[in-house]
Write a protein that holds these residues in place. Structure first.
Motif, PDB file in Angstrom:
ATOM      1  N   LEU A   1       4.566  41.858 -32.102  1.00  0.00           N
ATOM      2  CA  LEU A   1       4.707  40.393 -32.565  1.00  0.00           C
ATOM      3  C   LEU A   1       5.312  40.228 -34.199  1.00  0.00           C
ATOM      4  O   LEU A   1       6.217  40.121 -34.472  1.00  0.00           O
ATOM      5  CB  LEU A   1       3.779  39.474 -32.244  1.00  0.00           C
ATOM      6  CG  LEU A   1       3.996  37.975 -32.674  1.00  0.00           C
ATOM      7  CD1 LEU A   1       5.153  37.210 -31.898  1.00  0.00           C
ATOM      8  CD2 LEU A   1       2.657  37.337 -32.489  1.00  0.00           C
ATOM      9  N   PRO A   2       4.088  40.545 -35.006  1.00  0.00           N
ATOM     10  CA  PRO A   2       4.614  40.441 -36.328  1.00  0.00           C
ATOM     11  C   PRO A   2       5.933  41.414 -36.895  1.00  0.00           C
ATOM     12  O   PRO A   2       6.637  40.995 -37.764  1.00  0.00           O
ATOM     13  CB  PRO A   2       3.468  40.819 -37.263  1.00  0.00           C
ATOM     14  CG  PRO A   2       2.540  41.625 -36.180  1.00  0.00           C
ATOM     15  CD  PRO A   2       2.710  41.015 -34.913  1.00  0.00           C
TER      16      PRO A   2
ATOM     17  N   GLU B   1       8.412  42.071 -35.076  1.00  0.00           N
ATOM     18  CA  GLU B   1       9.477  41.627 -34.544  1.00  0.00           C
ATOM     19  C   GLU B   1      10.025  40.566 -35.670  1.00  0.00           C
ATOM     20  O   GLU B   1      10.942  40.217 -35.978  1.00  0.00           O
ATOM     21  CB  GLU B   1       9.430  41.064 -33.098  1.00  0.00           C
ATOM     22  CG  GLU B   1       9.406  41.860 -32.039  1.00  0.00           C
ATOM     23  CD  GLU B   1       8.878  41.326 -30.802  1.00  0.00           C
ATOM     24  OE1 GLU B   1       8.829  39.938 -30.648  1.00  0.00           O
ATOM     25  OE2 GLU B   1       8.556  42.031 -29.651  1.00  0.00           O
ATOM     26  N   ILE B   2       8.825  39.831 -35.937  1.00  0.00           N
ATOM     27  CA  ILE B   2       9.029  38.425 -36.796  1.00  0.00           C
ATOM     28  C   ILE B   2       9.801  39.226 -38.231  1.00  0.00           C
ATOM     29  O   ILE B   2      10.635  38.547 -38.766  1.00  0.00           O
ATOM     30  CB  ILE B   2       7.952  37.589 -36.594  1.00  0.00           C
ATOM     31  CG1 ILE B   2       7.665  37.018 -35.636  1.00  0.00           C
ATOM     32  CG2 ILE B   2       8.145  36.764 -38.079  1.00  0.00           C
ATOM     33  CD1 ILE B   2       6.471  36.141 -35.496  1.00  0.00           C
TER      34      ILE B   2
END
Lengths: 265, 310
Positions: free
Chosen positions: A109-110, A112-113
């Protein structure tokens, strides 16, 4: 924004930090004149009763709260700049994994962001899963893991990107004592291997003494620092160290500090 | 399968009550018919029976109660009669290749289904867009939500003719568009409320976590709020599709439509054929059941794929 800019090697430096919350019942002084410096590679524990401002201080460092007075710098810049530079990983009390993502996807998640490449993402997931001892669990969904494993996954998520600072807000608070001991041991090993700077909020005296190179004792109303203890314990810490006289002496000093903060009642 | 037994139990109870209710409902018609056929009824003459209660009539003429179950034009048809009529206007006609005849409920159901589909699509889109606006803008939270609630307090039956008149005034031909608008009017609300709740379901920690990554607004919408709202979305969609069907039928009722299940109900009422009303009603109920079940299957598959199997 203000910048502390005093100590050269300090990752976090706060001087006379104040934070007053305006609530319906009037104002609450969550932090009063907090002055503290955290050096690179430190493991700093914040301990104190509820309302002493330990979590608030951590949230100020993360720029999730705005101090109302004083100076705070993180990595030599303002806390907000540090946040935008993704200078830290934050671990909350609840693992907060997304139920619709597998463990690997949660850790991504981080990444990708922050726009890491696909191959880099995969390599990093593999690395941090190894770090927290969760190899082979990448394709599982959070509900298939125990509470302790979920919290390890959330630590892995905070380690996945290149932040040298790890902010942990009572990460093991909701776990039972046996799991907690195990995770404490693992966390120490992980800290030694990664050489990160860790700020760790806790309610537990043994946990604080066992883990830290520096223990910050705080007390409430208004939230302030009552004692800062540099731990004389060696870097190598088996769990049995908790029965040695040195350990008990520090624990005693922490307890005294906590009691002093409560002298008015 | 585990849920089948309770459903069948309730169904059996409803059918039982229905059969019991047929006797008092049809006794007057049954007695009139028997009298015309030469039987002796107490009291004599349908005018004299007008002031006598149903129960007294049943007690005094027990032999004629059973006739109420086989009437040609019953006040309340038996479930069996409704079933036969339903079969006659669907399966039987389809087998003869007349499924698209104007007398076939398949044809009327298809007309209703089309408007329901467009209304559902329109209502769902509006509901989701409205929810996003409400969650992301304080102004629309304060301005949109009260109006959304007020909109549902206006009786749709009062609104439907106005929508028909307005859309024909605006040069919209046919009935699909106005019916879909009426349908969407009922359907958007549950979707709006459910999606607002779903998009707001992530807690403070979840949002703070994304702030620590300095994620953009779009990123936190796509990666957190939207997936978190999916279970809520499906629950609202199931309510929404049933509401859309009701909206379409209501749109067919007071507007002089000649096709659609609502029109069948109205025509049955005007021509005094309760059998037609009941079979159209049951057909609508079956249609609603099928639509909700289909959505339920999609929900299960989607949540399973997302790893959130319920």
């Amino acid at each position: 924004m203000t910048s502390g800019g005093t100590a050269g090697g300090a990752v976090i430096s706060a001087s006379d930090l104040n934070l007053v919350f305006q609530t319906n019942d009037g104002s609450v002084q969550a932090l009063k004149d907090v002055t503290l410096s955290v050096d690179k590679g430190d493991f700093v524990s914040f301990i104190g009763p509820s309302g002493c401002g330990k979590t608030t201080f951590l949230r100020c460092v993360a720029a999730l709260e705005q101090p109302t007075g004083g100076a705070l710098s993180v990595n030599g810049m303002s806390a907000d700049e540090a946040r935008r530079n993704r200078a830290y990983g934050y671990v909350f009390q609840a693992a907060g994994l997304y139920p619709w993502r597998t463990i690997s996807k949660n850790i991504k998640l981080p990444l990708e962001i922050m726009g890491y490449s696909k191959s880099d993402q995969d390599a990093r997931v593999k690395k941090v899963l190894q770090l927290v001892d969760l190899e082979g669990f990448g394709e599982k969904y959070p509900w298939q893991l125990s509470g302790g494993m979920q919290q390890r996954a959330s630590i892995a998520r905070a380690l996945a990107f290149d932040a040298d600072l790890l902010l942990m807000d009572e990460p093991f608070g909701a776990l039972d004592e046996i799991v907690r001991d195990h995770l404490n041991e693992q966390l120490l090993a992980l800290w030694k291997r990664t050489e990160k700077t860790i700020c760790f909020v806790t309610h537990s005296i043994p946990e604080a003494v066992y883990l830290s190179t520096k223990i910050v004792v705080m007390s409430p109303r208004p939230g302030r620092i009552t004692d800062v203890i540099d731990s004389p314990l060696p870097a190598e810490r088996p769990l049995e160290i908790r029965d040695t006289p040195e350990f008990l002496e520090i624990a005693h000093r922490v307890r005294e500090g906590l009691r002093a903060g409560h002298s008015y009642d | 399968m585990r849920s089948l037994l309770p459903i069948l139990t309730v169904l059996a109870a409803i059918l039982g009550l229905w059969y019991l209710a047929v006797a008092p409902m049809n006794i007057r018609v049954a007695l009139d018919q028997a009298e015309r056929g030469g039987a002796t009824i107490t009291p004599e003459g349908s005018l004299a029976r007008k002031d006598v209660s149903t129960w007294v009539l049943m007690v005094r003429n027990p032999d004629h109660i059973s006739a109420g179950y086989t009437l040609e034009r019953p006040r309340l048809p038996t479930p069996q009669q409704v079933g036969q009529e339903l079969w006659k206007t669907t399966g039987k006609m389809a087998m003869r290749g007349r499924a698209w005849s104007k007398r076939s409920l398949i044809y009327h159901g298809w007309i209703t289904l089309q408007s329901t589909f467009w209304g559902f699509l329109l209502g769902t889109t509006l509901g989701i867009l409205g929810a996003v606006a409400i969650v992301y803008s304080r102004v629309s939270d304060l301005s949109l939500m009260p109006w959304a609630i007020i909109s549902q307090t206006v009786p749709i039956v009062a609104l439907a003719p106005m929508i028909i008149v307005l859309s024909s005034q605006l040069g919209v031909d046919g009935r699909v568009v106005p019916k879909a608008i009426i349908s969407a009017y009922l359907c958007y609300f549950p979707v709006l409320v459910g999606m607002v709740k779903g998009l707001r379901s992530p807690g403070r920690d979840q949002l703070d976590l994304l702030r620590t990554y300095s994620a953009s607004g779009l990123q936190s919408f796509v990666k957190l709020r939207l997936p978190a709202s999916i279970p809520y979305l499906f629950t609202s969609l199931k309510v929404g599709i049933a509401a859309a069907l009701v909206g379409t039928i209501v749109g067919e009722l007071p507007t002089g439509a000649i096709s659609g299940l609502g029109a069948r109900i109205l025509i049955g009422d005007q021509f005094g054929t309760p059998l037609a009303i009941w079979s159209a009603l049951i057909a609508a109920a079956i249609l609603a059941g099928v639509l909700v079940t289909l959505l339920d299957i999609v929900q299960r598959l989607t949540l399973k794929r997302m790893g959130m199997a319920a």
